[in-house]
Design an enzyme around this catalytic site. Sequence first.
Site, PDB file in Angstrom:
ATOM      1  N   HIS A 197       1.376  -1.094  -0.147  1.00 32.62           N
ATOM      2  CA  HIS A 197      -0.099  -0.301   0.253  1.00 32.62           C
ATOM      3  C   HIS A 197       0.394   1.730  -0.068  1.00 32.62           C
ATOM      4  CE1 HIS A 197      -2.879   3.108   1.888  1.00 32.62           C
ATOM      5  NE2 HIS A 197      -3.591   1.751   1.507  1.00 32.62           N
ATOM      6  N   ASP A 221       3.015  -4.921   8.133  1.00 33.21           N
ATOM      7  CA  ASP A 221       1.825  -3.823   7.911  1.00 33.21           C
ATOM      8  C   ASP A 221       0.660  -4.534   7.292  1.00 33.21           C
ATOM      9  OD1 ASP A 221      -0.554  -2.640   6.777  1.00 33.21           O
ATOM     10  OD2 ASP A 221       0.040  -1.683   4.803  1.00 33.21           O
ATOM     11  N   GLN A 269      -4.538  -5.127   7.195  1.00 35.07           N
ATOM     12  CA  GLN A 269      -5.567  -6.203   6.744  1.00 35.07           C
ATOM     13  C   GLN A 269      -6.439  -7.369   7.288  1.00 35.07           C
ATOM     14  OE1 GLN A 269      -8.099  -5.060   4.289  1.00 35.07           O
ATOM     15  NE2 GLN A 269      -7.327  -2.889   3.712  1.00 35.07           N
ATOM     16  N   LYS A 279     -10.130  -0.387  10.110  1.00 36.17           N
ATOM     17  CA  LYS A 279     -10.068  -1.775   9.666  1.00 36.17           C
ATOM     18  C   LYS A 279     -10.832  -2.264  10.626  1.00 36.17           C
ATOM     19  CE  LYS A 279      -7.162   0.859   6.442  1.00 36.17           C
ATOM     20  NZ  LYS A 279      -7.556   1.052   4.910  1.00 36.17           N
ATOM     21  N   CYS A 308      -4.895   3.252  -3.499  1.00 29.93           N
ATOM     22  CA  CYS A 308      -3.517   3.310  -2.586  1.00 29.93           C
ATOM     23  C   CYS A 308      -2.139   2.233  -2.891  1.00 29.93           C
ATOM     24  CB  CYS A 308      -3.672   3.543  -1.633  1.00 29.93           C
ATOM     25  SG  CYS A 308      -4.478   5.115  -1.473  1.00 29.93           S
TER      26      CYS A 308
HETATM   27  C1  LIG Z   1      -2.458  -2.653   3.387  1.00 33.55           C
HETATM   28  C2  LIG Z   1      -3.011  -1.049   3.783  1.00 33.55           C
HETATM   29  N1  LIG Z   1      -2.048  -0.615   4.456  1.00 33.55           N
HETATM   30  C3  LIG Z   1      -2.311   0.387   4.927  1.00 33.55           C
HETATM   31  C4  LIG Z   1      -3.286   1.167   5.023  1.00 33.55           C
HETATM   32  C5  LIG Z   1      -2.831   2.585   5.664  1.00 33.55           C
HETATM   33  O1  LIG Z   1      -4.407   2.477   6.549  1.00 33.55           O
HETATM   34  P1  LIG Z   1      -4.508   4.457   6.985  1.00 33.55           P
HETATM   35  O2  LIG Z   1      -5.210   4.662   6.121  1.00 33.55           O
HETATM   36  O3  LIG Z   1      -5.899   3.946   8.438  1.00 33.55           O
HETATM   37  O4  LIG Z   1      -2.913   4.545   8.226  1.00 33.55           O
HETATM   38  C6  LIG Z   1      -4.217   0.260   4.698  1.00 33.55           C
HETATM   39  C7  LIG Z   1      -5.525   0.936   4.582  1.00 33.55           C
HETATM   40  O5  LIG Z   1      -5.813   2.584   3.527  1.00 33.55           O
HETATM   41  C8  LIG Z   1      -3.541  -0.674   3.536  1.00 33.55           C
HETATM   42  O6  LIG Z   1      -4.717  -1.302   3.221  1.00 33.55           O
END
Ligand SMILES: Cc1ncc(COP(=O)(O)O)c(C=O)c1O
Lengths: 399, 399, 139, 139
Positions: free
Chosen positions: B116, B193, B196, B219, B357
């Site tokens: 991401h 990370d 998900q 999430k 993203c």
């Molecule tokens: C795999 C992954 N990493 C990081 C993020 C970023 O999370 P956040 O926007 O809550 O900081 C997301 C969600 O958008 C994601 O799907």
Amino acid sequence: MLYDVYKEFPLIYRNRGSLVYLDNAASTQKPSIVIEALADFYFESYANVHRGIYKLAEKATALYEEAREKIAWFIGGRKEEVVFVRGTTEGINLLAYTLSSRLSAGDEIVISVMEHHSNFVPWQIVTSMRSLNLKVVDITEEGDLDWKDFENKITEKTKVVAITHLSNVLGTLNDIRKVVEIAHSVGAVVIVDGAQAVARLKVDVEELGCDFYTFSGHKMYGPMGIGVLWGRYELLEELPPWQGGGEMIEKVTVYNTSFRKPPHRFEAGTPNVAGAVALSKAVDFISSVGIDNIEAQEDELVSYILERFGELRWVSVVGSPKVRKGVVSFTVDGVHPHDVATILGNDGIAIRAGHHCAQPLMDRLSLSATSRISLGCYNTKDEIDMFFKSLENVRKVFA
Amino acid sequence: MLYDVYKEFPLIYRNRGSLVYLDNAASTQKPSIVIEALADFYFESYANVHRGIYKLAEKATALYEEAREKIAWFIGGRKEEVVFVRGTTEGINLLAYTLSSRLSAGDEIVISVMEHHSNFVPWQIVTSMRSLNLKVVDITEEGDLDWKDFENKITEKTKVVAITHLSNVLGTLNDIRKVVEIAHSVGAVVIVDGAQAVARLKVDVEELGCDFYTFSGHKMYGPMGIGVLWGRYELLEELPPWQGGGEMIEKVTVYNTSFRKPPHRFEAGTPNVAGAVALSKAVDFISSVGIDNIEAQEDELVSYILERFGELRWVSVVGSPKVRKGVVSFTVDGVHPHDVATILGNDGIAIRAGHHCAQPLMDRLSLSATSRISLGCYNTKDEIDMFFKSLENVRKVFA
Amino acid sequence: MIDSLYRDLIIDHYKFPRNFRRIESATVVKEGDNPLCGDKITLYLKVENGKVVDVSFEGSGCAISQASTSLLTETVKGKQVEEIKCIVGEFLAMLTEGKQPSVDLGKLLALEGVKNYPMRVKCATLGWHTLEQALKEIG
Amino acid sequence: MIDSLYRDLIIDHYKFPRNFRRIESATVVKEGDNPLCGDKITLYLKVENGKVVDVSFEGSGCAISQASTSLLTETVKGKQVEEIKCIVGEFLAMLTEGKQPSVDLGKLLALEGVKNYPMRVKCATLGWHTLEQALKEIG
Ligand SMILES: Cc1ncc(COP(=O)(O)O)c(C=O)c1O
Ligand SMILES: Cc1ncc(COP(=O)(O)O)c(C=O)c1O
């Protein structure tokens, strides 16, 4: 007097008689409409913002951007100049990191000795990282900015001046227009820490003339986890991004990224939409009561507090600034501030005792700690009387 | 099947029949107990934490620290290893800035092409600031990590490996233990990370063997504005602070500051206590349903979705990873994903379309965008049928 | 309720701290502080043949921290190190875990009320944690 | 409701975009994109004596962005630059401010439904914003 405002604050209303909440500089209580806006958002309109192509996401996005607009209106700025952050601390850190990345060794940052740690430590971190000089302006015996010292400390090398609008210990209201005048004369940008000011008096960033203004939602009747960094658009545009992630990019390739324009450039990741929406309700609340009315009432109570303290020989009020707003620190002879707070707390009077995240100021005042009263719009004269009654208990215990 | 879980989600329950929410990878809806915990905190226990010497502040502090403990328990870590952040993005930025400050020019950071943006852009920013090398591991045609490429990219200079646990586009579940084994063999630290993963399967940081694990509250059925960075205590202890301010210091003098131990060192300023408390209720919610039950149900629905897609010649599913969890991306022949999402959205089916993203991954797949279904614990087979019915409309419109 | 915290004995020890002085010939000198609230103490111990023959302190801070340390000096003077370690353990367990002490803590029980004020427990334990460190040093 | 967005005319222009080609001798060539959603177009204009004598485009993206640009080329071909500027203004006002157009936009009215889909307005306006830029360049 705003006699009935307290009724809008469930926690205050329900505990009336048993709780006198005088720790508003740490954080204010929340009116129902803020709490309900928060819950309603999750009940009715919940979705992540930006780029969701379905009704809920459209609604959430619209609410988020309306909140930005409302806040811009509240402080006299433009919508695209409002960056949502977690709070004042994050706002200052964002500026410390991004502004300092443009400076060269030997450049100077000027702050004052009355700053909160959040306007001290970030500058210490980045000045040591980048060999910049941190200069600290002194205060007068009364607790006002020492203007002579300020003028002395400002030089052609001064690039940033970061000053609190309202001291969380002394209650001093600083003359920001004067700060701006001096700082701009050498081309320095002015950052104002508005954490204590924004819920106590009318703030208009254009009138102040500053370049950045930052504050926390939770100190202005809004929720935790949300705050605002306002900056002049031309300046925001020049700043590099700080945190990287979703929402702040235009195009990402494996090794290269182009960034969006402000304010989005500075909002990496999923923002606290619920917080922003509820914060905009706090703005509605303040507007409906009238910030001038809040200011007048707090002024009246401050006068009353100072008058009552004046009658007590065994109490010293800390500082006597030219203009004081909403905050009074004091010490009780022979009793440590923590003991004062414990005894008052036991009577249901919530005040704060300690260094108030302002240790350099404490050192300057040769104090290790103070006790502090700080007002909110719901405080009443009766409550101040209850405070003073309880203060007699402090005396008794330590008699 | 968890037939009745949807009843605990007011937004889902009330809109049943007219809304099918399949955008859970962007953000999940919230169960009542989370929303109520948030409101209750403000109604009943509101105060700033730390150092308040009165009952409300004591209560708020206790609730905050209990939340930390609950989250530590949830992921198999220790209380003092849990740092509250805004979300995954902030967690990774904190690590990117603090870890990189300890590296030397030429040191290498390894990520994967399925990351991401939040696990891409921070590393791009800090590697360019500090002349580090960013290396990007490829994926196989199926959408799994390319292990051969991974082993090739890991060298003695590799200091950090940052990998997603579960891809938000491909649904790929990465074998973190294998990542750890390879990375640790050259002494690199492993950041996972978990954005998900954490609401989709049991996460135990000790079992995974990684060094840092980060995720977002919103999430995992929790509120916005709060997330978690877990790190091994010995490693957290070595990291310098990132943001400076209140709560993270031990002693501040005018020119020098000593910092508190983790986790406080990394929590500058007033934390989002309400968010943390409500997040701990999301953990209670997940635990009461059973994370294994959620996983099993999502697995079952994923199989059903893939089966149904298999029957449609005009749809292509993106990737076929060895282990897929909760997320299915697809494209419709001759129809742009935004048009797919608009037509589905019009039928009340909320899916996401775009680059999610993950532009580097899109480039790798030679796609500009995909449509994506992502599951939550409240989704049912009926809803999947409604999705497929609406998908026929897409076809009709573009017939 | 406030009287259970600020017992007369505490106030008395705060106002008139016992053994408030330096020991020039101390076996071990140990400083302790709660940086978050500013309490500070310096503890002086003179140990001979496993016995604390003299003990004193200097410091500044709240009534709880100073009175607790004052009481500490009274308690440990003349006692064997091993016995003191046991008292320290019992005292800390009483305040931090709410345990009933299994030995008679005597006057120290005057501090039991602190356990109802979680923010103040650190004040009451400051001297005792410092003592723990000091005893470790003499082995 | 969805039919008010994806009118037959839109689908038709998406599937069979008009003037989808390069103009080698173009007076001005302008690229436009929506980086956030990936729509891209290149607009070619051939202008003689203040009149657009030929216009074409190339690009990729969603039905709305491509059909809107296709309709754009049909609309502006053969018109005076001044007249085109007026149409661009009216069209953008219709979608972004919800204004009733004061000139007859003809076929372009098929795109009016987009205004009910806020996330898609940018798709429909991409070609038009690009045209605006292009016209600025020729002065
Ligand atoms: C795999 C992954 N990493 C990081 C993020 C970023 O999370 P956040 O926007 O809550 O900081 C997301 C969600 O958008 C994601 O799907
Ligand atoms: C003057 C001042 N600045 C900054 C802050 C920091 O605000 P926050 O903790 O919300 O980031 C505070 C509040 O503690 C304050 O009083």
